[in-house]
Design a protein around this motif. Structure first.
Motif, PDB file in Angstrom:
ATOM      1  N   TYR A  46       0.834  -1.204   0.000  1.00 39.82           N
ATOM      2  CA  TYR A  46       0.000   0.000   0.000  1.00 39.82           C
ATOM      3  C   TYR A  46       0.873   1.260   0.000  1.00 39.82           C
ATOM      4  CZ  TYR A  46      -3.239   3.547   1.769  1.00 39.82           C
ATOM      5  OH  TYR A  46      -3.981   4.686   1.941  1.00 39.82           O
ATOM      6  N   ARG A  47       1.893   1.277   0.855  1.00 39.50           N
ATOM      7  CA  ARG A  47       2.765   2.452   0.917  1.00 39.50           C
ATOM      8  C   ARG A  47       3.514   2.652  -0.402  1.00 39.50           C
ATOM      9  NH1 ARG A  47       3.608   4.967   5.938  1.00 39.50           N
ATOM     10  NH2 ARG A  47       4.695   6.438   4.589  1.00 39.50           N
ATOM     11  N   TYR A  48       3.890   1.578  -1.056  1.00 35.71           N
ATOM     12  CA  TYR A  48       4.685   1.667  -2.288  1.00 35.71           C
ATOM     13  C   TYR A  48       3.810   2.005  -3.495  1.00 35.71           C
ATOM     14  CZ  TYR A  48       8.125   0.414  -5.868  1.00 35.71           C
ATOM     15  OH  TYR A  48       8.977   0.444  -6.946  1.00 35.71           O
ATOM     16  N   TYR A  49       2.703   1.250  -3.681  1.00 34.86           N
ATOM     17  CA  TYR A  49       1.928   1.380  -4.909  1.00 34.86           C
ATOM     18  C   TYR A  49       0.843   2.448  -4.849  1.00 34.86           C
ATOM     19  CZ  TYR A  49       4.240  -2.883  -6.350  1.00 34.86           C
ATOM     20  OH  TYR A  49       5.188  -3.810  -6.693  1.00 34.86           O
ATOM     21  N   VAL A  50       0.252   2.655  -3.692  1.00 38.98           N
ATOM     22  CA  VAL A  50      -0.843   3.611  -3.591  1.00 38.98           C
ATOM     23  C   VAL A  50      -0.357   4.964  -3.064  1.00 38.98           C
ATOM     24  CG1 VAL A  50      -3.108   4.080  -2.596  1.00 38.98           C
ATOM     25  CG2 VAL A  50      -2.505   1.753  -3.274  1.00 38.98           C
ATOM     26  N   GLU A  51       0.384   4.948  -1.937  1.00 35.90           N
ATOM     27  CA  GLU A  51       0.878   6.186  -1.346  1.00 35.90           C
ATOM     28  C   GLU A  51       2.144   6.698  -2.031  1.00 35.90           C
ATOM     29  OE1 GLU A  51      -0.458   7.975   1.396  1.00 35.90           O
ATOM     30  OE2 GLU A  51      -2.175   6.718   0.883  1.00 35.90           O
ATOM     31  N   ASN A  52       2.820   5.818  -2.783  1.00 38.75           N
ATOM     32  CA  ASN A  52       4.089   6.185  -3.426  1.00 38.75           C
ATOM     33  C   ASN A  52       5.091   6.714  -2.406  1.00 38.75           C
ATOM     34  OD1 ASN A  52       5.782   6.385  -5.674  1.00 38.75           O
ATOM     35  ND2 ASN A  52       5.231   8.513  -6.051  1.00 38.75           N
ATOM     36  N   ASP A  53       5.085   6.089  -1.228  1.00 38.37           N
ATOM     37  CA  ASP A  53       5.930   6.547  -0.125  1.00 38.37           C
ATOM     38  C   ASP A  53       6.406   5.340   0.689  1.00 38.37           C
ATOM     39  OD1 ASP A  53       7.238   8.168   1.705  1.00 38.37           O
ATOM     40  OD2 ASP A  53       5.418   8.534   2.887  1.00 38.37           O
ATOM     41  N   PRO A  54       7.300   4.518   0.125  1.00 33.97           N
ATOM     42  CA  PRO A  54       7.743   3.317   0.840  1.00 33.97           C
ATOM     43  C   PRO A  54       8.514   3.665   2.096  1.00 33.97           C
ATOM     44  CG  PRO A  54       9.090   3.695  -1.113  1.00 33.97           C
ATOM     45  CD  PRO A  54       7.954   4.671  -1.185  1.00 33.97           C
ATOM     46  N   VAL A  55       8.427   2.781   3.100  1.00 31.79           N
ATOM     47  CA  VAL A  55       9.109   3.029   4.368  1.00 31.79           C
ATOM     48  C   VAL A  55      10.206   2.002   4.635  1.00 31.79           C
ATOM     49  CG1 VAL A  55       7.182   4.235   5.433  1.00 31.79           C
ATOM     50  CG2 VAL A  55       7.316   1.744   5.607  1.00 31.79           C
ATOM     51  N   VAL A 182      -2.564  -4.632  -7.507  1.00 32.49           N
ATOM     52  CA  VAL A 182      -3.950  -5.090  -7.361  1.00 32.49           C
ATOM     53  C   VAL A 182      -4.041  -5.837  -6.030  1.00 32.49           C
ATOM     54  CG1 VAL A 182      -5.805  -6.514  -8.314  1.00 32.49           C
ATOM     55  CG2 VAL A 182      -4.253  -5.273  -9.850  1.00 32.49           C
ATOM     56  N   PRO A 183      -4.622  -5.221  -4.989  1.00 29.64           N
ATOM     57  CA  PRO A 183      -4.613  -5.863  -3.671  1.00 29.64           C
ATOM     58  C   PRO A 183      -5.477  -7.120  -3.633  1.00 29.64           C
ATOM     59  CG  PRO A 183      -5.991  -3.895  -3.643  1.00 29.64           C
ATOM     60  CD  PRO A 183      -5.293  -3.907  -4.969  1.00 29.64           C
ATOM     61  N   HIS A 184      -5.005  -8.121  -2.890  1.00 30.20           N
ATOM     62  CA  HIS A 184      -5.804  -9.330  -2.684  1.00 30.20           C
ATOM     63  C   HIS A 184      -6.919  -9.076  -1.674  1.00 30.20           C
ATOM     64  CE1 HIS A 184      -2.239 -12.115  -3.976  1.00 30.20           C
ATOM     65  NE2 HIS A 184      -2.727 -11.389  -4.965  1.00 30.20           N
ATOM     66  N   ARG A 185      -6.716  -8.077  -0.821  1.00 32.05           N
ATOM     67  CA  ARG A 185      -7.701  -7.745   0.204  1.00 32.05           C
ATOM     68  C   ARG A 185      -7.761  -6.230   0.334  1.00 32.05           C
ATOM     69  NH1 ARG A 185      -6.495 -10.221   5.925  1.00 32.05           N
ATOM     70  NH2 ARG A 185      -7.050 -12.152   4.814  1.00 32.05           N
ATOM     71  N   LEU A 186      -8.968  -5.687   0.345  1.00 33.92           N
ATOM     72  CA  LEU A 186      -9.136  -4.243   0.468  1.00 33.92           C
ATOM     73  C   LEU A 186      -8.844  -3.777   1.893  1.00 33.92           C
ATOM     74  CD1 LEU A 186     -12.391  -3.696  -1.628  1.00 33.92           C
ATOM     75  CD2 LEU A 186     -10.009  -3.476  -2.374  1.00 33.92           C
ATOM     76  N   ARG A 187      -8.606  -2.472   2.051  1.00 32.61           N
ATOM     77  CA  ARG A 187      -8.326  -1.866   3.346  1.00 32.61           C
ATOM     78  C   ARG A 187      -9.526  -1.041   3.805  1.00 32.61           C
ATOM     79  NH1 ARG A 187      -2.938  -0.921   4.608  1.00 32.61           N
ATOM     80  NH2 ARG A 187      -3.502   1.082   5.531  1.00 32.61           N
ATOM     81  N   PRO A 271      -8.381   5.023  -3.107  1.00 37.76           N
ATOM     82  CA  PRO A 271      -7.120   4.825  -2.371  1.00 37.76           C
ATOM     83  C   PRO A 271      -7.331   4.460  -0.903  1.00 37.76           C
ATOM     84  CG  PRO A 271      -6.973   6.771  -3.759  1.00 37.76           C
ATOM     85  CD  PRO A 271      -8.406   6.340  -3.770  1.00 37.76           C
ATOM     86  N   GLU A 272      -8.435   4.920  -0.299  1.00 36.65           N
ATOM     87  CA  GLU A 272      -8.709   4.560   1.090  1.00 36.65           C
ATOM     88  C   GLU A 272      -8.936   3.053   1.228  1.00 36.65           C
ATOM     89  OE1 GLU A 272     -12.015   6.827   2.418  1.00 36.65           O
ATOM     90  OE2 GLU A 272     -11.097   8.778   1.944  1.00 36.65           O
ATOM     91  N   TRP A 273      -9.347   2.427   0.151  1.00 35.83           N
ATOM     92  CA  TRP A 273      -9.570   0.974   0.155  1.00 35.83           C
ATOM     93  C   TRP A 273      -8.356   0.206  -0.363  1.00 35.83           C
ATOM     94  CZ3 TRP A 273     -14.925   1.775  -2.609  1.00 35.83           C
ATOM     95  CH2 TRP A 273     -15.817   2.330  -1.689  1.00 35.83           C
ATOM     96  N   GLY A 274      -7.240   0.928  -0.597  1.00 35.33           N
ATOM     97  CA  GLY A 274      -6.002   0.277  -1.024  1.00 35.33           C
ATOM     98  C   GLY A 274      -5.850   0.150  -2.513  1.00 35.33           C
ATOM     99  N   LEU A 275      -6.643   0.904  -3.288  1.00 35.05           N
ATOM    100  CA  LEU A 275      -6.641   0.799  -4.744  1.00 35.05           C
ATOM    101  C   LEU A 275      -5.909   1.984  -5.366  1.00 35.05           C
ATOM    102  CD1 LEU A 275     -10.348  -0.273  -4.850  1.00 35.05           C
ATOM    103  CD2 LEU A 275      -8.446  -1.741  -5.584  1.00 35.05           C
ATOM    104  N   LYS A 276      -5.070   1.705  -6.318  1.00 34.97           N
ATOM    105  CA  LYS A 276      -4.207   2.719  -6.909  1.00 34.97           C
ATOM    106  C   LYS A 276      -4.955   3.530  -7.968  1.00 34.97           C
ATOM    107  CE  LYS A 276       0.286   3.168  -9.224  1.00 34.97           C
ATOM    108  NZ  LYS A 276       1.466   2.413  -9.700  1.00 34.97           N
ATOM    109  N   VAL A 277      -4.935   4.855  -7.842  1.00 39.42           N
ATOM    110  CA  VAL A 277      -5.487   5.753  -8.851  1.00 39.42           C
ATOM    111  C   VAL A 277      -4.353   6.641  -9.360  1.00 39.42           C
ATOM    112  CG1 VAL A 277      -7.781   5.731  -7.813  1.00 39.42           C
ATOM    113  CG2 VAL A 277      -6.149   7.515  -7.163  1.00 39.42           C
ATOM    114  N   ASN A 278      -4.613   7.344 -10.449  1.00 42.37           N
ATOM    115  CA  ASN A 278      -3.576   8.187 -11.030  1.00 42.37           C
ATOM    116  C   ASN A 278      -3.581   9.571 -10.397  1.00 42.37           C
ATOM    117  OD1 ASN A 278      -2.708  10.219 -13.439  1.00 42.37           O
ATOM    118  ND2 ASN A 278      -1.584   8.301 -13.525  1.00 42.37           N
TER     119      ASN A 278
END
Length: 695
Positions: A46-55, A182-187, A271-278
């Motif tokens: 989620y941090r990498y693909y959706v937030e674009n902010d890996p930790v 593509v998440p296997h489970r939503l957030r 994005p709140e559900w873990g899905l990547k948008v542009n």
């Protein structure tokens, strides 16, 4: 279930990677650690693909992922929604079909601003919105990828399908499962039911890296990111898909148990559900702002890491969209404002010649790197030797490079001549030094199966659906076997591979090795027609191979047949007859075939009890999943009795056989052409019995 917060999960922001040996863990300890790792990996995805902010660093993430794989393998803990499912499941026999929850229609388009303004006028007129009244639009990049429908139930990923004809598509559930974005489970507080439209693509940097690796291995590069993504998504072996850098943006909700009021609300909620948008999407107050958005995005295009060919402008208010509705093919509430085509001038610094599976030689110009519409191009197709002569192109010339379909680089013309004459095409293969032969505008290496460049692709084709259908032997695995020296100079090398050879390779285990060896064993003693198709005779596919097997009865008769005898077979003309005769006349091919026959044993030749001509002259087309038959089984059944099985409906089609979830376009074509439809297995078999064929 452990949460992904740092104070409860030791593998999130400061993960521990100094793990105790797996064999020292109890089942309870392993289960608890595996669940924590799954939660942590989902968090990092989620941090990498959706937030674009890996930790965490990539190597730390890889350590967590590998540890989870080890635990699941050692204790049998793998779950359906585990991130490790991204490495791919078992190969499929074929892709099934899926009926879409809601139609996935196309979008009307133009490259002219006036057409965009006319779209706005029509929307206002048909929705009753007066000029001057607010009419908001959501503007998004128009991705040049592959549209997919993705379904979640109770927050769990359950299905994915390609767009297909807009009403039914191919079932690519297992392949899309391997895409990390593509998440296997939503957030979060997700809905019970959610159906999304997304666009699968390959990022530009990843595409260039992928093509560079293919060229270094002696393979043809992919023509463009879209074709590469489409081919990857339709692989029958999900592990091949997993090895390619696919990504996915989500941009539309097709159906949901949660009621949205606007498109922009969808964009902000996904994005709140873990899905990547542009992140380049915008909401505008009027159509002029939307036109300005397109111009700004076109200027920024060179900095984007994904291919786009325009922007999509859609009415924001969903109730207005519902009022506007659709045409048979298009959404009436959306419009695509396209970009102009792209070209640039640069210098040819060298020419390289690539060798394909059939020996075809393809000239590629190496260029002084140039930015063509935001993409650095350093290679471009020169088409073929005839085109080279016609353009009079050579090293040192300045040429106009365009991107066909806005993507594929090719040399369009010479704009400044700095050399004499044109590039002289080699008369010997650059890989095996065999003589080059010319057939019209095309050039071919005569080395046949003895040419290593051809051997790689020949092995891949030999194992494909049109060959002997050997599961688990896709292009990347073939390359791995060749690079490891397990396949050196013959298709027969496949049958000399031992389990220890495979287990020693990266990514292989005992199970995968045993599975491949079992598949290879099952491919011994193939039917004559399958063997003929598999060995890669130019212009001989399954249909022609079937005709040859039926006419001659055994391989020796075909190998020694004259051109005249070959041409006497129905459907084989002079050109194909020449190709077959030349293939078997080659000493290199003769050696490879003899070696292969020694490894696989005798072929199964047609027997009168298995074949006949009861269906001679008839043409069948199959669509959907037919109970009790694979697609190839059903096609082979009718072909064994003299019929033809083709992939599309035309005026020459006699029957369309429709199984479960048939393609709507084929049904429509059958209706237009007056072709009878055999609905399901019972109708199909009854039709065969009426003609004297016992299924």
């Amino acid at each position: 279930m452990a949460s992904a917060r740092t104070d409860e999960n030791p593998y999130v922001e400061e993960p521990e990677t100094d793990f105790r040996p797996v064999e020292e863990l109890s089942e309870d300890e392993a289960g608890e650690q595996a669940e924590q790792l799954r939660e942590a990996i989902r968090f990092h995805d989620y941090r990498y693909y959706v937030e674009n902010d890996p930790v965490v660093a990539d190597r730390t993430y890889d350590a967590l992922f590998t540890r989870l794989q080890d635990l699941e393998d050692a204790f049998g803990l793998r779950t359906d929604d585990s991130p490790t499912r991204r490495v791919g499941g078992e190969p499929l026999d074929e892709l099934g079909t899926v009926e879409h929850v809601a139609p996935m229609l196309s979008i009307d388009s133009s490259g002219e601003a006036e057409d965009v303004r006319e779209f706005d006028e029509r929307v206002r007129r048909e929705s009753g919105t007066e000029r001057g009244d607010d009419l908001r639009y959501v503007c998004e990049p128009k991705f040049d990828g592959l549209s997919v429908e993705v379904v979640y139930e109770d927050g769990e990923y359950v299905q994915a399908a390609t767009r297909g004809d807009g009403y039914t598509g191919e079932d690519v559930t297992e392949n899309v499962r391997t895409i990390a974005s593509v998440p296997h489970r939503l957030r979060g507080d997700y809905p019970d039911y959610l159906v999304l439209r997304g666009e699968v693509h390959i990022p530009e940097a990843a595409f260039r890296k992928l093509n560079r690796e293919r060229v270094e291995r002696g393979e043809d590069p992919f023509a463009n990111p879209r074709n590469a993504a489409a081919g990857t998504l339709r692989q029958l072996d999900p592990s091949v898909t997993a090895g390619r850098p696919l990504d996915c943006f989500f941009f539309d909700v097709l159906d949901s148990s949660y009621e949205f009021e606007t498109h922009w609300e969808q964009h902000e909620t996904l994005p709140e559900w873990g899905l990547k948008v542009n992140d380049r999407s915008e909401r505008t107050d009027d159509i002029e702002d939307a036109i300005d958005y397109r111009d700004r995005l076109m200027a920024d295009r060179p900095d984007l890491d994904y291919e786009i060919d325009g922007v999509v402008i859609e009415v924001d208010d969903l109730s207005t969209c519902a009022e506007l509705g659709t045409t048979e093919r298009h959404y009436r509430w959306a419009f695509a404002y396209k970009f102009p085509a792209r070209s640039e001038v640069t210098e040819i610094t060298d020419v390289t010649v690539q060798v394909g599976r059939t020996g075809r030689l393809t000239p590629v110009a190496l260029l002084e790197p140039v930015d063509v519409g935001g993409v650095t191009v350093s290679r471009a197709s020169l088409h073929n030797p005839e085109e080279i002569a016609e353009m009079n192109v050579n090293l040192g010339d300045e040429v106009d490079v365009e991107r066909a379909g806005d993507v594929i680089p090719y040399v369009a013309e010479v704009v400044a001549k700095h050399s004499e004459g044109h590039y002289e095409f080699p008369d010997h293969c650059p890989v095996c030094d065999s003589a080059v032969e010319f057939d019209g505008p095309m050039a071919y290496c005569t080395g046949g199966l003895a040419c290593v460049a051809q051997l790689r692709r020949a092995v891949e084709y030999y194992a494909s659906d049109d060959g002997l259908d050997i599961e688990g032997l896709g292009g990347e695995r073939v390359d791995q076997l060749v690079d490891a020296g397990l396949i050196e100079d013959s298709l027969a090398d496949l049958y000399r591979i031992e389990e220890d050879d495979l287990v020693a390779l990266e990514g292989w285990g005992e199970t995968s090795a045993e599975n491949l060896l079992a598949e290879l064993e099952a491919s011994t003693h193939p039917r004559l027609r399958d063997f003929l198709s598999a060995i890669g005779i130019p212009k001989v596919g399954p249909a022609t191979a079937t005709d040859l097997a039926r006419e001659f009865g055994d391989l020796d008769a075909i190998r020694t047949a004259t051109r005249e005898e070959l041409e006497s077979v129905e459907g084989i003309g002079p050109t194909v007859a020449d190709q077959i005769a030349e293939f078997f006349a080659s000493e290199q091919n003769e050696h490879v075939i003899d070696d292969l026959l020694e490894a696989i044993g005798p072929l199964e030749t047609p027997r009168a009890t298995e074949t006949g001509d009861e269906l001679a002259g008839l043409t069948f087309v199959f669509t959907g999943s037919l109970d009790g038959y694979t697609r190839s089984d059903a096609q082979e059944l009718v072909e064994d009795h003299g019929a033809s099985a083709t992939s599309s409906v035309s005026g020459n089609t006699d029957y369309l056989v429709a199984g479960d979830s048939p393609g709507q376009s084929k049904l429509d074509d059958a209706d237009d052409e007056g072709v009878p439809v055999l609905d399901g297995r019972e109708a199909f078999e009854e039709n065969l019995r009426e003609k004297g064929v016992e299924p």
